[in-house]
Design an enzyme around this catalytic site. Structure first.
Site, PDB file in Angstrom:
ATOM      1  CE  LYS A  23      38.993  -4.842 -17.012  1.00 57.36           C
ATOM      2  NZ  LYS A  23      38.112  -3.676 -17.059  1.00 57.36           N
ATOM      3  CG  ASN A  24      34.966  -6.301 -16.621  1.00 56.78           C
ATOM      4  OD1 ASN A  24      35.986  -5.461 -16.258  1.00 56.78           O
ATOM      5  ND2 ASN A  24      34.991  -6.609 -18.000  1.00 56.78           N
ATOM      6  CB  CYS A 121      36.022  10.250 -25.055  1.00 57.67           C
ATOM      7  SG  CYS A 121      36.872   9.204 -23.268  1.00 57.67           S
ATOM      8  NE  ARG A 126      33.599   2.108 -22.952  1.00 59.76           N
ATOM      9  CZ  ARG A 126      34.378   1.436 -21.739  1.00 59.76           C
ATOM     10  NH1 ARG A 126      35.632   1.541 -21.496  1.00 59.76           N
ATOM     11  NH2 ARG A 126      33.636   0.458 -21.100  1.00 59.76           N
ATOM     12  CG  ASP A 311      35.696  -7.430 -23.248  1.00 56.60           C
ATOM     13  OD1 ASP A 311      36.314  -6.230 -23.460  1.00 56.60           O
ATOM     14  OD2 ASP A 311      34.645  -7.570 -22.814  1.00 56.60           O
ATOM     15  NE  ARG A 419      41.887  -0.045 -16.895  1.00 56.49           N
ATOM     16  CZ  ARG A 419      40.726  -0.027 -17.691  1.00 56.49           C
ATOM     17  NH1 ARG A 419      41.168   0.413 -18.908  1.00 56.49           N
ATOM     18  NH2 ARG A 419      39.789  -0.517 -17.546  1.00 56.49           N
TER      19      ARG A 419
HETATM   20  C1  EPZ Z   1      31.574  -3.527 -19.728  1.00 53.14           C
HETATM   21  O1  EPZ Z   1      31.795  -2.145 -20.378  1.00 53.14           O
HETATM   22  C2  EPZ Z   1      32.945  -3.966 -19.628  1.00 53.14           C
HETATM   23  N1  EPZ Z   1      33.654  -3.217 -18.604  1.00 53.14           N
HETATM   24  C3  EPZ Z   1      33.763  -3.935 -20.796  1.00 53.14           C
HETATM   25  O2  EPZ Z   1      34.962  -4.479 -20.669  1.00 53.14           O
HETATM   26  C4  EPZ Z   1      33.237  -4.812 -21.976  1.00 53.14           C
HETATM   27  O3  EPZ Z   1      33.456  -4.711 -23.060  1.00 53.14           O
HETATM   28  C5  EPZ Z   1      31.674  -4.350 -21.949  1.00 53.14           C
HETATM   29  O4  EPZ Z   1      30.994  -4.259 -20.812  1.00 53.14           O
HETATM   30  C6  EPZ Z   1      30.764  -5.271 -22.790  1.00 53.14           C
HETATM   31  O5  EPZ Z   1      30.785  -6.743 -22.355  1.00 53.14           O
HETATM   32  C7  EPZ Z   1      33.261  -3.296 -17.376  1.00 53.14           C
HETATM   33  O6  EPZ Z   1      32.613  -4.102 -16.915  1.00 53.14           O
HETATM   34  C8  EPZ Z   1      34.279  -2.373 -16.364  1.00 53.14           C
HETATM   35  P1  EPZ Z   1      28.350  -1.723 -22.170  1.00 53.14           P
HETATM   36  P2  EPZ Z   1      30.308  -1.315 -20.388  1.00 53.14           P
HETATM   37  O7  EPZ Z   1      27.641  -0.574 -21.361  1.00 53.14           O
HETATM   38  O8  EPZ Z   1      29.470  -1.763 -19.166  1.00 53.14           O
HETATM   39  C9  EPZ Z   1      27.015   1.461 -25.449  1.00 53.14           C
HETATM   40  C10 EPZ Z   1      37.302  -4.507 -20.546  1.00 53.14           C
HETATM   41  O9  EPZ Z   1      38.276  -4.441 -21.232  1.00 53.14           O
HETATM   42  N2  EPZ Z   1      26.446   2.519 -24.500  1.00 53.14           N
HETATM   43  O10 EPZ Z   1      27.691  -2.905 -22.296  1.00 53.14           O
HETATM   44  O11 EPZ Z   1      30.906  -0.005 -20.223  1.00 53.14           O
HETATM   45  C11 EPZ Z   1      28.688   1.735 -25.648  1.00 53.14           C
HETATM   46  O12 EPZ Z   1      29.032   2.664 -26.108  1.00 53.14           O
HETATM   47  C12 EPZ Z   1      36.247  -3.764 -20.748  1.00 53.14           C
HETATM   48  O13 EPZ Z   1      37.433  -5.066 -19.473  1.00 53.14           O
HETATM   49  C13 EPZ Z   1      25.967   3.578 -24.693  1.00 53.14           C
HETATM   50  O14 EPZ Z   1      25.491   3.935 -25.794  1.00 53.14           O
HETATM   51  O15 EPZ Z   1      29.659  -1.671 -21.710  1.00 53.14           O
HETATM   52  C14 EPZ Z   1      28.874   0.378 -26.309  1.00 53.14           C
HETATM   53  O16 EPZ Z   1      28.767   0.529 -27.531  1.00 53.14           O
HETATM   54  C15 EPZ Z   1      36.323  -2.899 -22.034  1.00 53.14           C
HETATM   55  N3  EPZ Z   1      25.347   4.340 -23.554  1.00 53.14           N
HETATM   56  C16 EPZ Z   1      27.775  -0.881 -25.799  1.00 53.14           C
HETATM   57  O17 EPZ Z   1      26.698   0.183 -25.410  1.00 53.14           O
HETATM   58  C17 EPZ Z   1      25.333   4.002 -22.485  1.00 53.14           C
HETATM   59  O18 EPZ Z   1      25.210   4.831 -21.544  1.00 53.14           O
HETATM   60  C18 EPZ Z   1      27.950  -1.631 -24.717  1.00 53.14           C
HETATM   61  O19 EPZ Z   1      28.489  -0.911 -23.540  1.00 53.14           O
HETATM   62  C19 EPZ Z   1      26.105   3.008 -22.114  1.00 53.14           C
HETATM   63  C20 EPZ Z   1      26.673   1.935 -23.123  1.00 53.14           C
END
Ligand code: EPZ
Length: 437
Positions: A23-24, A121, A126, A311, A419
């Site tokens: 998915k990701n 939110c 996020r 995850d 999803r």
């Molecule tokens: C991706 O989310 C995945 N989603 C998530 O999977 C996964 O948990 C995550 O990466 C970590 O591996 C998709 O690929 C669609 P991040 P993403 O940016 O890219 C903070 C699932 O269930 N952050 O690495 O949104 C954020 O709050 C989902 O499949 C900021 O502060 O994750 C978090 O604490 C859930 N500012 C951390 O970074 C930003 O602008 C990691 O987020 C962006 C992120």
């Protein structure tokens, strides 16, 4: 299809199921197709709701989308690319964060992009601050209007030097999708290097991009003038594979996950083995099974790749309720990912949450009042309950708990699970679960 499932638990899950593309990765590769001037073909695409959401977002932008469910072949044609308005994007996006990733490609191809206000939110739980910082640095102008954020690039997009304070997956993808067609060279330090990102880099390379990844988490992109479409086979969904593996452990079962790839699951397999789970890797997939003896407690910290993925944490916590002794789990990626344990406690699990970092990894949440560490005491027999699914991974974990529990549980809100888990109802039945809509 009803939104709840009656689960008659207490039976081991036994049999074989197949897992298709991640998915990701798939959702990001679909966005990457926007950068190509000729059609792209993505293979091994699962029939999940997130693919439908991105398909409808792309269709809204004039992309021709064709999907063959049986072969998993998805064709994307950008010949008639056009802008869309914020209200329509919001209608199609649901709670998906994909619209933010469309920005770089749309700025390159159309000169403008819109991100609707996707709900309260968006800047809270996020945030998208990393994304906006990068886009602005590349030269985008961001204007806040009533319907959301409007972006334009009056002077084009130009390569940047950037370093992340935290290796965000989405922001790394944002940077890649923007840098490939930006003028000049872009360098990124402290990048996320998840296998899904590596697959995105391979896809972009097929399109004509020039990208190199160093061993120190730095990525260099030399911008090119034009990209073409790609033909690419998606890597397997390692989160789904790990979820089924945890289900085998929690239900004392034996599941062959066709398609699971060892090279993308190294840290998961290490943890699975330390807990006492058995596995056998074959060329077609991985067989995960319960050892028949007590499971062992562990200390675990989630991390960015190559660490143990956040995850995988939720499904694994359900399995740890069945291990003999105290397990400790320190969540270092999300500040608030233990909400799902409330339902587990209702079912008889013993889980204590702590604000302190119960692990040696330097984590952003330690001083900030977030309950991001858990101590799980086991084994505790789980009993049936009526539970409401909170989110995608937490939801599948609730399902695992219901399958492991004696008696009949009702799990509501299971639509969320569509999803990211293709055909999970049919897969459960194939594994001998007694479930009824
Ligand atoms: C991706 O989310 C995945 N989603 C998530 O999977 C996964 O948990 C995550 O990466 C970590 O591996 C998709 O690929 C669609 P991040 P993403 O940016 O890219 C903070 C699932 O269930 N952050 O690495 O949104 C954020 O709050 C989902 O499949 C900021 O502060 O994750 C978090 O604490 C859930 N500012 C951390 O970074 C930003 O602008 C990691 O987020 C962006 C992120």
């Amino acid at each position: 299809m009803t939104d709840s499932l009656r689960v008659d638990g207490g039976r081991p899950l036994v049999g074989e199921i197949a897992v298709r593309g991640a998915k990701n990765f798939v959702s990001k590769a679909m966005v990457a197709a926007l950068l190509g001037s000729t059609p792209s073909v993505l293979r091994n695409v699962p029939e999940i709701r997130d693919v439908k959401v991105v398909s409808s977002l792309l269709t809204l932008h004039g992309v021709g989308v064709r999907y063959d469910v049986s072969t998993g072949e998805l064709t994307l044609d950008t010949a008639n690319l056009r802008s869309a308005d914020a209200a329509h994007i919001a209608d199609h996006a649901g709670s998906s964060r994909i619209p933010i990733l469309l920005c770089g490609p749309l700025l390159h191809r159309l000169g403008e992009a819109v991100i609707p206000d996707l709900g309260g939110c968006r800047i809270g739980d996020r945030p998208i601050d990393f994304h906006l910082e990068i886009l602005t640095k590349f030269g985008a102008t961001v204007t806040q209007r009533e319907d959301g954020l409007h972006l334009s690039a009056p002077n084009g997009l130009h390569g940047i030097r950037h370093e992340f304070a935290f290796p965000s997956v989405g922001a790394t993808e944002q940077l890649l999708l923007t840098a490939v067609l930006a003028e000049g060279v872009t360098t990124l330090h402290n990048a996320a290097v998840e296998p899904e990102i590596k697959d995105l880099i391979d896809t972009l390379q097929k399109m004509g991009a020039i990208i190199s990844v160093d061993t120190d988490r730095s990525i260099t992109i030399e911008g090119v003038e034009q990209l073409r479409g790609y033909d690419h086979w998606s890597l397997t969904d390692r989160i789904e594979a790990g979820s089924w593996a945890a289900a085998a452990l929690a239900t004392r079962g034996d599941i062959f996950v066709k398609g699971a790839q060892q090279r993308h699951m190294g840290m998961f397999l290490n943890v699975f083995r330390k807990v006492g789970g058995e596995f056998e890797v074959t060329t077609d997939g991985i067989r995960f099974f319960h050892p028949g003896t007590d499971l062992k407690p562990i200390a675990l910290q989630t991390d960015v790749h190559p660490g143990f993925m956040t995850d995988w944490q939720q499904p694994m916590v359900v399995a740890l309720t069945q291990a003999r002794g105290l397990s400790i789990v320190h969540e270092t990626v999300y500040e608030n990912r233990f909400g799902f344990t409330e339902a587990l406690e209702k079912m008889g699990a013993q889980v204590q949450l702590y604000k302190e970092c119960l692990g040696d990894k330097k984590c952003r949440f330690g001083q900030r009042n977030f309950r991001h560490s858990a101590v799980i005491s086991g084994p505790t027999p789980l009993r049936a309950a009526d539970i409401e699914v909170p989110d995608l991974r937490g939801g599948f974990s609730h399902l695992i708990a219901a399958l492991a529990a004696e008696g009949t549980s009702t799990v509501s809100g299971i639509g969320i699970i569509d999803r990211g888990y293709e055909n999970f109802r049919a897969k459960l039945t194939a594994l001998g679960a007694k479930v009824e809509a």
